[in-house]
Every structure is written in structure tokens, then in C-alpha cells.
Write a protein that holds these residues in place. Structure first.
Motif, mmCIF file in Angstrom:
data_model
loop_
_atom_site.group_PDB
_atom_site.id
_atom_site.type_symbol
_atom_site.label_atom_id
_atom_site.label_comp_id
_atom_site.label_asym_id
_atom_site.label_seq_id
_atom_site.Cartn_x
_atom_site.Cartn_y
_atom_site.Cartn_z
ATOM 1 N N GLY A 1 40.629 -13.492 29.125
ATOM 2 C CA GLY A 1 41.370 -12.860 30.209
ATOM 3 C C GLY A 1 41.049 -13.353 31.598
ATOM 4 N N LEU A 2 39.823 -13.848 31.816
ATOM 5 C CA LEU A 2 39.407 -14.210 33.175
ATOM 6 C C LEU A 2 39.257 -15.713 33.400
ATOM 7 C CD1 LEU A 2 36.760 -11.384 33.784
ATOM 8 C CD2 LEU A 2 39.152 -11.475 34.551
ATOM 9 N N SER A 3 39.552 -16.519 32.386
ATOM 10 C CA SER A 3 39.325 -17.958 32.505
ATOM 11 C C SER A 3 40.596 -18.789 32.587
ATOM 12 C CB SER A 3 38.503 -18.455 31.300
ATOM 13 O OG SER A 3 37.256 -17.818 31.262
ATOM 14 N N THR A 4 41.752 -18.144 32.571
ATOM 15 C CA THR A 4 43.008 -18.886 32.444
ATOM 16 C C THR A 4 43.298 -19.813 33.623
ATOM 17 O OG1 THR A 4 44.230 -17.006 33.337
ATOM 18 C CG2 THR A 4 44.063 -17.162 30.936
ATOM 19 N N ALA A 5 42.780 -19.515 34.806
ATOM 20 C CA ALA A 5 43.025 -20.378 35.960
ATOM 21 C C ALA A 5 42.153 -21.633 35.932
ATOM 22 C CB ALA A 5 42.789 -19.610 37.257
ATOM 23 N N GLU A 6 41.024 -21.579 35.228
ATOM 24 C CA GLU A 6 40.077 -22.695 35.239
ATOM 25 C C GLU A 6 39.997 -23.472 33.926
ATOM 26 O OE1 GLU A 6 39.275 -19.582 36.208
ATOM 27 O OE2 GLU A 6 38.828 -19.756 38.334
ATOM 28 N N TYR A 7 40.266 -22.810 32.806
ATOM 29 C CA TYR A 7 40.117 -23.459 31.502
ATOM 30 C C TYR A 7 41.407 -23.344 30.695
ATOM 31 C CZ TYR A 7 35.027 -23.026 32.350
ATOM 32 O OH TYR A 7 33.761 -23.097 32.864
ATOM 33 N N ARG A 8 41.668 -24.351 29.880
ATOM 34 C CA ARG A 8 42.781 -24.297 28.932
ATOM 35 C C ARG A 8 42.398 -23.398 27.757
ATOM 36 N NH1 ARG A 8 41.461 -29.260 29.391
ATOM 37 N NH2 ARG A 8 41.142 -29.584 27.161
ATOM 38 N N PRO A 9 43.373 -22.791 27.083
ATOM 39 C CA PRO A 9 43.062 -21.933 25.930
ATOM 40 C C PRO A 9 42.194 -22.621 24.873
ATOM 41 C CG PRO A 9 45.339 -21.606 26.563
ATOM 42 C CD PRO A 9 44.822 -22.755 27.398
ATOM 43 N N ALA A 10 42.417 -23.890 24.607
ATOM 44 C CA ALA A 10 41.606 -24.600 23.600
ATOM 45 C C ALA A 10 40.143 -24.700 24.036
ATOM 46 C CB ALA A 10 42.182 -25.985 23.330
ATOM 47 N N GLN A 11 39.906 -24.820 25.338
ATOM 48 C CA GLN A 11 38.531 -24.855 25.832
ATOM 49 C C GLN A 11 37.855 -23.502 25.621
ATOM 50 O OE1 GLN A 11 39.720 -26.291 29.852
ATOM 51 N NE2 GLN A 11 37.946 -27.656 29.632
ATOM 52 N N VAL A 12 38.571 -22.437 25.936
ATOM 53 C CA VAL A 12 38.010 -21.085 25.787
ATOM 54 C C VAL A 12 37.704 -20.807 24.317
ATOM 55 C CG1 VAL A 12 38.483 -18.618 26.031
ATOM 56 C CG2 VAL A 12 39.098 -20.207 27.874
ATOM 57 N N GLU A 13 38.649 -21.115 23.439
ATOM 58 C CA GLU A 13 38.435 -20.855 22.006
ATOM 59 C C GLU A 13 37.260 -21.675 21.483
ATOM 60 O OE1 GLU A 13 39.856 -18.253 20.539
ATOM 61 O OE2 GLU A 13 40.819 -17.989 22.488
ATOM 62 N N GLY A 14 37.140 -22.917 21.926
ATOM 63 C CA GLY A 14 35.995 -23.741 21.531
ATOM 64 C C GLY A 14 34.689 -23.151 22.039
ATOM 65 N N ALA A 15 34.683 -22.698 23.285
ATOM 66 C CA ALA A 15 33.469 -22.115 23.866
ATOM 67 C C ALA A 15 33.066 -20.840 23.136
ATOM 68 C CB ALA A 15 33.677 -21.845 25.348
ATOM 69 N N LEU A 16 34.041 -20.077 22.660
ATOM 70 C CA LEU A 16 33.725 -18.842 21.925
ATOM 71 C C LEU A 16 33.062 -19.118 20.580
ATOM 72 C CD1 LEU A 16 36.876 -16.725 22.804
ATOM 73 C CD2 LEU A 16 34.490 -16.178 23.389
ATOM 74 N N ARG A 17 33.071 -20.355 20.135
ATOM 75 C CA ARG A 17 32.395 -20.714 18.878
ATOM 76 C C ARG A 17 30.925 -21.087 19.092
ATOM 77 N NH1 ARG A 17 37.579 -23.084 17.980
ATOM 78 N NH2 ARG A 17 36.854 -25.123 18.690
ATOM 79 N N GLY A 18 30.398 -21.005 20.305
ATOM 80 C CA GLY A 18 28.990 -21.348 20.485
ATOM 81 C C GLY A 18 28.471 -21.245 21.902
ATOM 82 N N ALA A 19 29.235 -21.749 22.882
ATOM 83 C CA ALA A 19 28.770 -21.708 24.270
ATOM 84 C C ALA A 19 28.810 -20.289 24.818
ATOM 85 C CB ALA A 19 29.619 -22.636 25.139
ATOM 86 N N PHE A 20 29.841 -19.524 24.429
ATOM 87 C CA PHE A 20 29.972 -18.127 24.843
ATOM 88 C C PHE A 20 29.676 -17.259 23.631
ATOM 89 C CE2 PHE A 20 33.857 -19.273 27.742
ATOM 90 C CZ PHE A 20 33.036 -19.985 28.591
#
Length: 189
Positions: free
Chosen positions: A26-45
Motif C-alpha cells: 500500500g505504501l510503496s507504489t510510488a517508488e517500487y514496481r509491484p514485482a519488486q514489492v512481491e519479491g521483497a516480501l519473500r525475504g527482504a521484508f
């Protein structure tokens, strides 16, 4: 605002995972693409249970609902969830190393209401009490404004691979803590 802070427990893991996903999406859409967020949710976040076990991770609650989370660490790992490889749980030396500010996420419906600042102040206070004179973090691009407003100084952007050919950008940031345990600070419950 009637938000209270408490130490997170292992019983909070499912709620924290849901909050982190809502926040990142919800808060990353201006800075990251959806694929980046989903990838980050698998380990970075995500949830790092070492922080919960160390009792250095907090939840912000409003009427019993978790609306934010964040913590700090006296261990070497700078960021990432339990799913991230290459973690280092060695203890930091507060006389020569910076404590780590870790895993700050706020529910999008509670964004920009001071919850991040409330959590950050608590973490900095506890790091001071533990003898640290500096803190550092790996800021997401949406988080940079908060940390800069709180006195953190950024360095050169880094990229972290999140799988499937995707990378996500972070800004390493650092702050020197003023005051502290040596100046008479006491532990707050």
C-alpha cells in the motif's frame, strides 16, 4: 491518537506478516514496481523472529489492533526476514558499532500519523540504554523521508536482488545518538 507500544511476541507473527504485506503493497507504489514489492516480501521484508526473541521488536496498537511495527537489534544482521539467507546473529560491540534499526512498517490507513516516529524514538531510546552511540538502517525508498526528518543521513543507494530477475533499491542511513544511558537514561516499560 490513542496508540500504545508493546513488545511483540511470537503470537503476533501472523498479524505482523499481514501488516507488513499491507504496508509494503500500500505504501510503496510510488517508488517500487509491484514485482519488486512481491519479491521483497519473500525475504527482504518480513518478520525476523530473532528480534522477537531478543525482545527488541515492538507493535503499535490502537484498540487492540496492530497498526505499526518496528524494532532495533544489537546483532549484525541489517535487514531481512527469517526467509533471507546470509543472516549474521553475532553480537555488536556498542563501543565501536552501530545498533540496527529494523523492519518498520505501518498500516496504510495509519500512515503519516506519527506511528513511525513513535516506534523510532522507542528503539533509539533502548539502543542508547544498551550503550550504543549510533544507529544504522537500510531504508526503503518510502521510508527515507521519515528517517531523514529524524536526523538520519543517507549514503549511496544499493540494490538487493529479490529473485526472478528483480532488484529493489535501498538507502543505507546512519545517525549518531545524543544523550543516552551514560547520561542517566532509564529503561521505560
Amino acid at each position: 491518537m490513542s496508540v500504545t507500544l508493546r513488545k511483540a511476541t511470537l503470537d503476533d507473527v501472523a498479524a505482523l506478516q499481514a501488516l507488513i504485506a499491507r504496508s509494503a503493497r500500500g505504501l510503496s507504489t510510488a517508488e517500487y514496481r509491484p514485482a519488486q514489492v512481491e519479491g521483497a516480501l519473500r525475504g527482504a521484508f518480513g518478520v525476523d523472529t530473532q528480534l522477537l526473541n531478543d525482545q527488541t521488536y515492538f507493535v503499535a496498537e490502537e484498540n487492540g489492533a496492530i497498526v505499526g511495527c518496528g524494532g532495533w537489534s544489537f546483532r549484525s544482521t541489517l535487514f531481512g526476514s527469517d526467509a533471507r539467507g546470509g543472516r549474521d546473529s553475532s553480537l555488536l560491540d556498542p563501543t565501536s558499532q552501530a545498533a540496527k534499526i529494523r523492519a518498520f512498517f505501518v498500516d496504510p490507513s495509519w500512515a503519516r500519523r506519527g506511528i513511525g516516529t513513535l516506534l523510532l524514538e522507542r528503539c533509539e531510546q533502548e539502543a542508547r540504554i544498551r550503550g550504543f552511540s549510533a544507529v544504522e538502517l537500510m531504508a526503503t525508498l518510502p521510508g527515507v523521508k521519515l528517517y531523514a526528518a529524524r536526523g538520519y543521513v543517507g549514503s549511496e543507494m544499493v540494490r538487493y536482488e529479490v529473485g526472478e530477475g528483480e532488484n529493489i533499491e535501498f538507502i543505507p542511513m546512519r545517525k549518531t545518538l545524543t544523550g543516552g544511558a551514560r547520561d542517566g537514561a532509564e529503561v521505560a516499560g
